[in-house]
Design a protein around this motif. Sequence first.
Motif, mmCIF file in Angstrom:
data_model
loop_
_atom_site.group_PDB
_atom_site.id
_atom_site.type_symbol
_atom_site.label_atom_id
_atom_site.label_comp_id
_atom_site.label_asym_id
_atom_site.label_seq_id
_atom_site.Cartn_x
_atom_site.Cartn_y
_atom_site.Cartn_z
ATOM 1 N N HIS A 10 0.855 -1.137 -0.051
ATOM 2 C CA HIS A 10 -0.014 -0.247 -0.034
ATOM 3 C C HIS A 10 0.747 1.049 0.004
ATOM 4 O O HIS A 10 0.961 2.356 0.973
ATOM 5 C CB HIS A 10 -0.821 -0.137 1.200
ATOM 6 C CG HIS A 10 -2.044 -1.064 1.057
ATOM 7 N ND1 HIS A 10 -3.222 -1.079 0.248
ATOM 8 C CD2 HIS A 10 -2.302 -2.115 1.614
ATOM 9 C CE1 HIS A 10 -3.755 -1.924 0.411
ATOM 10 N NE2 HIS A 10 -3.204 -2.731 1.369
ATOM 11 N N ASP A 12 0.800 3.940 -1.797
ATOM 12 C CA ASP A 12 0.233 5.263 -1.839
ATOM 13 C C ASP A 12 -0.368 5.514 -0.354
ATOM 14 O O ASP A 12 -0.348 6.943 -0.086
ATOM 15 C CB ASP A 12 -0.916 5.396 -2.743
ATOM 16 C CG ASP A 12 -1.703 4.063 -2.870
ATOM 17 O OD1 ASP A 12 -1.697 2.992 -2.368
ATOM 18 O OD2 ASP A 12 -2.536 4.232 -3.960
ATOM 19 N N LYS A 15 1.952 6.524 2.165
ATOM 20 C CA LYS A 15 2.759 7.554 1.640
ATOM 21 C C LYS A 15 4.223 7.636 1.618
ATOM 22 O O LYS A 15 5.230 8.099 2.288
ATOM 23 C CB LYS A 15 2.479 8.731 2.795
ATOM 24 C CG LYS A 15 0.862 9.292 2.584
ATOM 25 C CD LYS A 15 0.701 10.453 3.326
ATOM 26 C CE LYS A 15 -0.809 10.899 3.471
ATOM 27 N NZ LYS A 15 -1.411 10.838 2.389
ATOM 28 N N ASP A 17 8.084 7.164 -0.103
ATOM 29 C CA ASP A 17 8.706 7.729 -0.889
ATOM 30 C C ASP A 17 9.541 6.706 -1.764
ATOM 31 O O ASP A 17 10.725 6.342 -1.391
ATOM 32 C CB ASP A 17 10.085 8.665 -0.427
ATOM 33 C CG ASP A 17 10.780 9.580 -1.279
ATOM 34 O OD1 ASP A 17 10.760 9.362 -2.607
ATOM 35 O OD2 ASP A 17 11.583 9.972 -0.801
ATOM 36 N N PHE A 44 -0.708 -0.325 -5.160
ATOM 37 C CA PHE A 44 -1.404 0.674 -5.167
ATOM 38 C C PHE A 44 -2.862 0.615 -5.357
ATOM 39 O O PHE A 44 -3.463 -0.372 -5.856
ATOM 40 C CB PHE A 44 -0.886 1.636 -6.173
ATOM 41 C CG PHE A 44 0.530 1.869 -6.088
ATOM 42 C CD1 PHE A 44 0.872 3.405 -5.563
ATOM 43 C CD2 PHE A 44 1.715 1.404 -6.641
ATOM 44 C CE1 PHE A 44 2.229 3.834 -5.484
ATOM 45 C CE2 PHE A 44 3.187 1.756 -6.553
ATOM 46 C CZ PHE A 44 3.190 2.914 -5.895
ATOM 47 N N ASN A 45 -3.453 1.766 -5.192
ATOM 48 C CA ASN A 45 -5.181 1.817 -5.574
ATOM 49 C C ASN A 45 -5.116 2.229 -6.908
ATOM 50 O O ASN A 45 -6.039 2.877 -7.397
ATOM 51 C CB ASN A 45 -5.995 2.827 -4.929
ATOM 52 C CG ASN A 45 -6.037 2.291 -3.402
ATOM 53 O OD1 ASN A 45 -5.555 1.415 -2.748
ATOM 54 N ND2 ASN A 45 -6.649 3.270 -2.595
ATOM 55 N N ASP A 46 -4.374 1.618 -7.803
ATOM 56 C CA ASP A 46 -4.164 1.908 -9.209
ATOM 57 C C ASP A 46 -3.446 0.818 -9.886
ATOM 58 O O ASP A 46 -2.170 0.622 -9.746
ATOM 59 C CB ASP A 46 -3.815 3.078 -9.549
ATOM 60 C CG ASP A 46 -3.657 3.575 -11.144
ATOM 61 O OD1 ASP A 46 -3.471 2.807 -11.890
ATOM 62 O OD2 ASP A 46 -3.893 4.813 -11.172
ATOM 63 N N ARG A 49 -0.126 2.071 -11.899
ATOM 64 C CA ARG A 49 0.884 2.405 -10.838
ATOM 65 C C ARG A 49 1.695 1.389 -10.271
ATOM 66 O O ARG A 49 2.916 1.328 -10.134
ATOM 67 C CB ARG A 49 0.524 3.359 -9.850
ATOM 68 C CG ARG A 49 -0.123 4.750 -10.314
ATOM 69 C CD ARG A 49 -0.661 5.523 -9.070
ATOM 70 N NE ARG A 49 0.547 5.913 -8.250
ATOM 71 C CZ ARG A 49 0.330 6.485 -6.973
ATOM 72 N NH1 ARG A 49 -0.554 6.907 -6.456
ATOM 73 N NH2 ARG A 49 1.587 6.926 -6.355
ATOM 74 N N SER A 50 0.840 0.193 -9.974
ATOM 75 C CA SER A 50 1.461 -1.027 -9.404
ATOM 76 C C SER A 50 2.156 -1.706 -10.556
ATOM 77 O O SER A 50 3.442 -2.124 -10.153
ATOM 78 C CB SER A 50 0.375 -1.974 -8.990
ATOM 79 O OG SER A 50 -0.473 -1.543 -7.969
ATOM 80 N N TYR A 53 5.523 0.344 -10.950
ATOM 81 C CA TYR A 53 6.704 -0.112 -9.852
ATOM 82 C C TYR A 53 7.327 -1.270 -10.175
ATOM 83 O O TYR A 53 8.319 -1.472 -9.936
ATOM 84 C CB TYR A 53 5.811 0.038 -8.482
ATOM 85 C CG TYR A 53 6.410 -0.911 -7.358
ATOM 86 C CD1 TYR A 53 7.646 -0.049 -6.685
ATOM 87 C CD2 TYR A 53 6.431 -2.099 -7.303
ATOM 88 C CE1 TYR A 53 8.157 -0.729 -5.622
ATOM 89 C CE2 TYR A 53 6.948 -2.699 -6.071
ATOM 90 C CZ TYR A 53 8.112 -2.149 -5.433
ATOM 91 O OH TYR A 53 8.837 -2.775 -4.389
ATOM 92 N N ASP A 75 -5.426 -2.946 -6.170
ATOM 93 C CA ASP A 75 -4.949 -2.646 -7.446
ATOM 94 C C ASP A 75 -5.962 -2.714 -8.607
ATOM 95 O O ASP A 75 -5.850 -2.030 -9.614
ATOM 96 C CB ASP A 75 -3.915 -3.732 -7.911
ATOM 97 C CG ASP A 75 -2.635 -3.942 -6.808
ATOM 98 O OD1 ASP A 75 -1.944 -3.146 -6.753
ATOM 99 O OD2 ASP A 75 -2.933 -4.882 -6.156
ATOM 100 N N THR A 244 -0.995 4.540 8.733
ATOM 101 C CA THR A 244 -1.448 5.831 8.338
ATOM 102 C C THR A 244 -1.862 6.611 9.544
ATOM 103 O O THR A 244 -1.763 6.179 10.750
ATOM 104 C CB THR A 244 -2.668 5.903 7.401
ATOM 105 O OG1 THR A 244 -3.743 5.327 8.427
ATOM 106 C CG2 THR A 244 -2.424 4.804 6.200
#
Length: 277
Positions: A10, A12, A15, A17, A44-46, A49-50, A53, A75, A244
Amino acid sequence: MKVAFSSDNHFDLNKVDLINVLPRQAAYLAGLGLDAYIINGDLFNDFNRSLEYVRQLQEAVGGSLTVRFLAGNHDMGFGVTYEELESSIDPLYFHNKFLDFGDYRIIGNNGWYDYSFDEDRHSMSEIEHFKHAFWYDRRIEQPMSDPERMGIVAEQVNNQIKIAGNRKLILVNHFVPKIDFIREIPNCNTRFEILNAFLGSSQFSDIAQANQLQAVVFGHLHRHPNPLTVGKTTYYSAAVGYNTHRVHEWSGTDIFTEWVQRLVVLDDNRLAQNGSL
């Protein structure tokens, strides 16, 4: 064979870097002398993007090891269709595919759920209402019900097992494969018991034990239970989870240290020690 597994990073929501973290992960994985690193979903929630990476990580480790990933429910939430998820959309995407290392075959499947972990505590209308009103998976479009989708998953896994011959098998998926991991949750608030319906399916463990799989590696459940051996099959949770401002599931605050701590590494010796050979 020596393979590492991780799930529910997770990046995203946590958070992270990645400019700093990804090179450290690549160096650590290369130093382990692995054949492969397999990610069990929820990067990721996408989906895109996963995938990006994983492409960057594979480039960073070069030819020293193979990187593959499955799609978790997060994902799947954006940037991909059900039809694409069921296709060979990219060589690094591991759903309904396999990798061979010596006598071992690792079978990858995203997995799904069929409400069996709810154990009839809620009606179908209650489960469907909760999902479509509150659960993250309401974002995922699919042309069938959840139990029907899990039926497709079970058929895919069984077909992969049939073509594997006499190889020693490891199943990798995102969702929880055995209800024992759900029942062990301490101080479970009955208000949230309905979440169990969306965590996985007993069909995974039924298949694993009927076919004497060596191991099953999963994620989705943001807890860190010890490996569980039933018969000849050992179950491993590889989830990292959330850290979080609202949810704190790590033992510390550093993603790299937490990722290293939660990494599941399997080789011939570990499987033999667990009675899986």
